[in-house]
Design a protein around this motif. Structure first.
Motif, mmCIF file in Angstrom:
data_model
loop_
_atom_site.group_PDB
_atom_site.id
_atom_site.type_symbol
_atom_site.label_atom_id
_atom_site.label_comp_id
_atom_site.label_asym_id
_atom_site.label_seq_id
_atom_site.Cartn_x
_atom_site.Cartn_y
_atom_site.Cartn_z
ATOM 1 N N ILE A 180 0.748 -1.224 0.021
ATOM 2 C CA ILE A 180 0.314 -0.017 0.066
ATOM 3 C C ILE A 180 0.818 1.119 0.028
ATOM 4 O O ILE A 180 1.648 1.403 0.711
ATOM 5 N N SER A 181 0.467 2.156 -0.975
ATOM 6 C CA SER A 181 1.416 3.298 -0.886
ATOM 7 C C SER A 181 0.290 4.536 -1.112
ATOM 8 O O SER A 181 -1.015 4.341 -1.522
ATOM 9 N N LYS A 182 0.594 5.733 -0.577
ATOM 10 C CA LYS A 182 -0.307 7.122 -0.734
ATOM 11 C C LYS A 182 0.413 8.277 -0.817
ATOM 12 O O LYS A 182 1.320 8.458 0.030
ATOM 13 N N VAL A 183 0.104 8.841 -1.831
ATOM 14 C CA VAL A 183 0.910 10.135 -2.097
ATOM 15 C C VAL A 183 -0.440 11.318 -2.557
ATOM 16 O O VAL A 183 -0.957 11.079 -3.287
ATOM 17 N N PHE A 184 -0.092 12.125 -1.393
ATOM 18 C CA PHE A 184 -1.211 13.081 -1.691
ATOM 19 C C PHE A 184 -0.560 14.175 -2.723
ATOM 20 O O PHE A 184 0.477 14.733 -2.696
ATOM 21 N N PRO A 185 -1.466 14.793 -3.488
ATOM 22 C CA PRO A 185 -0.764 15.575 -4.743
ATOM 23 C C PRO A 185 -0.431 16.926 -4.115
ATOM 24 O O PRO A 185 -1.099 17.350 -3.215
ATOM 25 N N VAL A 223 2.275 25.676 -4.859
ATOM 26 C CA VAL A 223 3.221 25.877 -4.049
ATOM 27 C C VAL A 223 3.765 24.915 -2.995
ATOM 28 O O VAL A 223 4.861 25.159 -2.097
ATOM 29 N N GLN A 224 3.261 23.872 -3.157
ATOM 30 C CA GLN A 224 3.664 22.616 -2.541
ATOM 31 C C GLN A 224 3.864 21.296 -3.077
ATOM 32 O O GLN A 224 3.305 21.068 -3.810
ATOM 33 N N GLU A 225 4.784 20.561 -2.750
ATOM 34 C CA GLU A 225 5.609 19.303 -3.236
ATOM 35 C C GLU A 225 4.494 18.239 -2.886
ATOM 36 O O GLU A 225 3.842 18.467 -1.974
ATOM 37 N N PRO A 226 4.154 17.180 -3.700
ATOM 38 C CA PRO A 226 3.362 16.045 -3.445
ATOM 39 C C PRO A 226 4.139 15.548 -1.956
ATOM 40 O O PRO A 226 5.112 15.699 -1.612
ATOM 41 N N VAL A 227 3.191 14.936 -1.001
ATOM 42 C CA VAL A 227 3.617 14.339 0.125
ATOM 43 C C VAL A 227 3.279 12.884 -0.155
ATOM 44 O O VAL A 227 2.061 12.451 -0.093
ATOM 45 N N GLU A 228 4.172 12.116 0.181
ATOM 46 C CA GLU A 228 4.192 10.773 0.102
ATOM 47 C C GLU A 228 3.956 10.348 1.761
ATOM 48 O O GLU A 228 4.947 10.445 2.593
ATOM 49 N N VAL A 229 2.971 9.638 2.000
ATOM 50 C CA VAL A 229 2.458 9.507 3.372
ATOM 51 C C VAL A 229 2.833 8.031 3.567
ATOM 52 O O VAL A 229 3.085 7.502 4.693
ATOM 53 N N LEU A 230 2.283 7.028 2.714
ATOM 54 C CA LEU A 230 2.644 5.713 2.829
ATOM 55 C C LEU A 230 3.427 5.004 1.777
ATOM 56 O O LEU A 230 3.266 5.524 0.755
#
Length: 107
Positions: free
Chosen positions: A12-17, A21-28
């Motif tokens: 499982i992976s999750k990246v919020f776009p 002004v903000q880079e994508p955030v890799e959460v999982l």
């Protein structure tokens, strides 16, 4: 013979776009585990590490960026008749409504 309903998380992976002004955030990233039916588990970690996001993915409230959630060997999140219960961390009741009023609010 009963069919086991083990819960399996496969990579499982999750990246919020991001935004302008903000880079994508890799959460999982690459979360995998097998939870045997009837097991009691805890997901522990510091604030902001992705615990709630993982639970929301398992419940079908958030789509993972990658990976699969299997229940009894089936990718049940892709099915239309998913029935999963989810209890939020904080209460969300309207104090001015009765119990029945709170239950029927969403209807």
């Amino acid at each position: 013979m009963a069919i086991r309903a083990d819960l399996e998380l496969e990579s499982i992976s999750k990246v919020f776009p991001g935004s302008a002004v903000q880079e994508p955030v890799e959460v999982l990233r690459g979360v995998s585990c097998l939870i045997k039916e009837g097991s009691f588990i805890s997901i522990v970690g510091p604030s902001g590490c992705g615990k709630t996001t993982l639970l929301r993915i398992i419940a079908g409230l958030v789509k993972p960026s990658g990976g699969r959630v299997l229940l009894g060997g089936r990718d049940f999140l892709s099915e239309k008749d998913v029935s999963i219960g989810f209890v939020f961390q904080e209460y969300a009741l309207f104090p001015w409504r009765t119990t029945l009023g709170n239950i029927t609010m969403g209807l």
